[in-house]
Every structure is written in structure tokens, then in C-alpha cells.
Design a protein around this motif. Structure first.
Motif, PDB file in Angstrom:
ATOM      1  N   VAL A   1      17.652 -24.899 -22.608  1.00 49.68           N
ATOM      2  CA  VAL A   1      16.280 -24.606 -23.016  1.00 49.68           C
ATOM      3  C   VAL A   1      16.082 -25.157 -24.423  1.00 49.68           C
ATOM      4  CG1 VAL A   1      14.634 -22.770 -23.552  1.00 49.68           C
ATOM      5  CG2 VAL A   1      16.202 -22.528 -21.602  1.00 49.68           C
ATOM      6  N   PRO A   2      15.067 -25.996 -24.619  1.00 54.20           N
ATOM      7  CA  PRO A   2      14.816 -26.509 -25.975  1.00 54.20           C
ATOM      8  C   PRO A   2      14.515 -25.363 -26.936  1.00 54.20           C
ATOM      9  CG  PRO A   2      13.514 -27.710 -24.344  1.00 54.20           C
ATOM     10  CD  PRO A   2      14.139 -26.533 -23.640  1.00 54.20           C
TER      11      PRO A   2
ATOM     12  N   SER B   1       8.436 -18.732 -26.902  1.00 51.35           N
ATOM     13  CA  SER B   1       8.487 -17.575 -26.014  1.00 51.35           C
ATOM     14  C   SER B   1       8.695 -16.281 -26.793  1.00 51.35           C
ATOM     15  CB  SER B   1       9.613 -17.760 -24.996  1.00 51.35           C
ATOM     16  OG  SER B   1       9.771 -16.598 -24.228  1.00 51.35           O
ATOM     17  N   ILE B   2       9.642 -16.269 -27.713  1.00 57.14           N
ATOM     18  CA  ILE B   2       9.914 -15.030 -28.435  1.00 57.14           C
ATOM     19  C   ILE B   2       8.819 -14.716 -29.453  1.00 57.14           C
ATOM     20  CG2 ILE B   2      12.391 -15.040 -27.977  1.00 57.14           C
ATOM     21  CD1 ILE B   2      12.872 -16.082 -30.805  1.00 57.14           C
ATOM     22  N   LEU B   3       8.131 -15.747 -29.938  1.00 58.96           N
ATOM     23  CA  LEU B   3       6.992 -15.497 -30.826  1.00 58.96           C
ATOM     24  C   LEU B   3       5.874 -14.783 -30.074  1.00 58.96           C
ATOM     25  CD1 LEU B   3       6.802 -18.793 -32.913  1.00 58.96           C
ATOM     26  CD2 LEU B   3       7.470 -16.512 -33.715  1.00 58.96           C
TER      27      LEU B   3
ATOM     28  N   VAL C   1      13.970 -11.632 -33.401  1.00 59.99           N
ATOM     29  CA  VAL C   1      13.152 -12.845 -33.501  1.00 59.99           C
ATOM     30  C   VAL C   1      13.327 -13.455 -34.890  1.00 59.99           C
ATOM     31  CG1 VAL C   1      10.800 -13.764 -33.490  1.00 59.99           C
ATOM     32  CG2 VAL C   1      11.518 -12.140 -31.724  1.00 59.99           C
ATOM     33  N   LEU C   2      13.355 -12.634 -35.910  1.00 64.58           N
ATOM     34  CA  LEU C   2      13.576 -13.135 -37.266  1.00 64.58           C
ATOM     35  C   LEU C   2      14.957 -13.780 -37.392  1.00 64.58           C
ATOM     36  CD1 LEU C   2      12.535 -13.468 -40.147  1.00 64.58           C
ATOM     37  CD2 LEU C   2      13.453 -11.185 -40.651  1.00 64.58           C
ATOM     38  N   ALA C   3      15.959 -13.187 -36.762  1.00 61.44           N
ATOM     39  CA  ALA C   3      17.311 -13.762 -36.796  1.00 61.44           C
ATOM     40  C   ALA C   3      17.323 -15.160 -36.179  1.00 61.44           C
ATOM     41  CB  ALA C   3      18.300 -12.856 -36.061  1.00 61.44           C
ATOM     42  N   TYR C   4      16.557 -15.339 -35.109  1.00 57.20           N
ATOM     43  CA  TYR C   4      16.488 -16.668 -34.502  1.00 57.20           C
ATOM     44  C   TYR C   4      15.689 -17.618 -35.389  1.00 57.20           C
ATOM     45  CZ  TYR C   4      16.007 -20.599 -31.464  1.00 57.20           C
ATOM     46  OH  TYR C   4      16.060 -21.880 -30.974  1.00 57.20           O
TER      47      TYR C   4
END
Length: 112
Positions: free
Chosen positions: A7-8, A15-17, A41-44
Motif C-alpha cells: 500500500v503506498p 485513509s488514517i487522516l 495517526v500522529l506516530a505515522y
């Protein structure tokens, strides 16, 4: 790996946003999910880490301002025990706003 292509990073980030797009309001009705999900999400967005909700919370304890750590600790405790988490009407939306701003800043400068 044999069935699905990787997955790019941009697709994953998009997606997570979406999952946290309404966080300022959603944190009041589902504080456990939103607190831990904002952390992951912040960690990513900041470090490219794909974490579980629990791992995201742990990550947040090490990196978020001290004023937000009690909320994350409470979310992790409720996650572990199955207790219902209650949101604080002022600090929970402030937590969501600050994390969303950090997420947006990191996402805008990301090459993932």
C-alpha cells in the motif's frame, strides 16, 4: 505479500487522516478511540510508524506534552480494562485540536 501489492504511504496516510477528520467533535462521544487513534495517526505522520491503538498511546506518552499525558494514560487504562472513558469537555477537544494540527503539519511535509 503474494496476494496484495504494498500500500503506498500516501494512500495509507489519506485513509488514517479520514479516521480522525472529525476528532474535535468525536472525542467527546468516543474519547477512548479518538485519543488512542490520534496518537497512532500522529506516530505515522511524524515518524512513519504503523502502530496499534495501544502502541500509539504508549508512543504518545513518550512524545506528547505533559498536559495531555493523563488523558492518554486514562485511555490506555480503559482500553486495558474495558472501562468506559469519559471525556473532559475542555481538555479533550484541545487535545484533539493540537494533535490534528501536528498531524496536518507532518502530513504536509511528508514524502510518504
Amino acid at each position: 505479500a503474494e496476494v496484495f501489492a504494498p500500500v503506498p504511504g500516501t494512500a495509507y496516510l489519506s485513509s488514517i487522516l479520514q479516521d480522525v477528520s472529525g476528532a474535535e467533535e468525536d472525542i467527546l462521544t468516543d474519547p477512548l478511540y479518538m485519543t488512542l487513534n490520534l496518537c497512532r495517526v500522529l506516530a505515522y505522520a511524524e515518524e512513519g510508524l504503523m502502530l496499534s491503538k495501544q502502541e500509539g498511546g504508549q508512543w504518545g506518552l513518550d512524545r506528547l506534552p505533559e498536559k495531555y499525558r493523563p488523558q492518554v494514560r486514562h485511555a490506555l487504562a480503559c482500553y486495558a480494562t474495558g472501562e468506559t472513558m469519559t471525556a473532559h469537555a475542555q481538555t479533550a477537544p484541545a487535545f484533539a485540536r493540537e494533535l490534528l494540527e501536528r498531524i496536518r503539519t507532518a502530513a504536509a511535509s511528508s514524502d510518504r
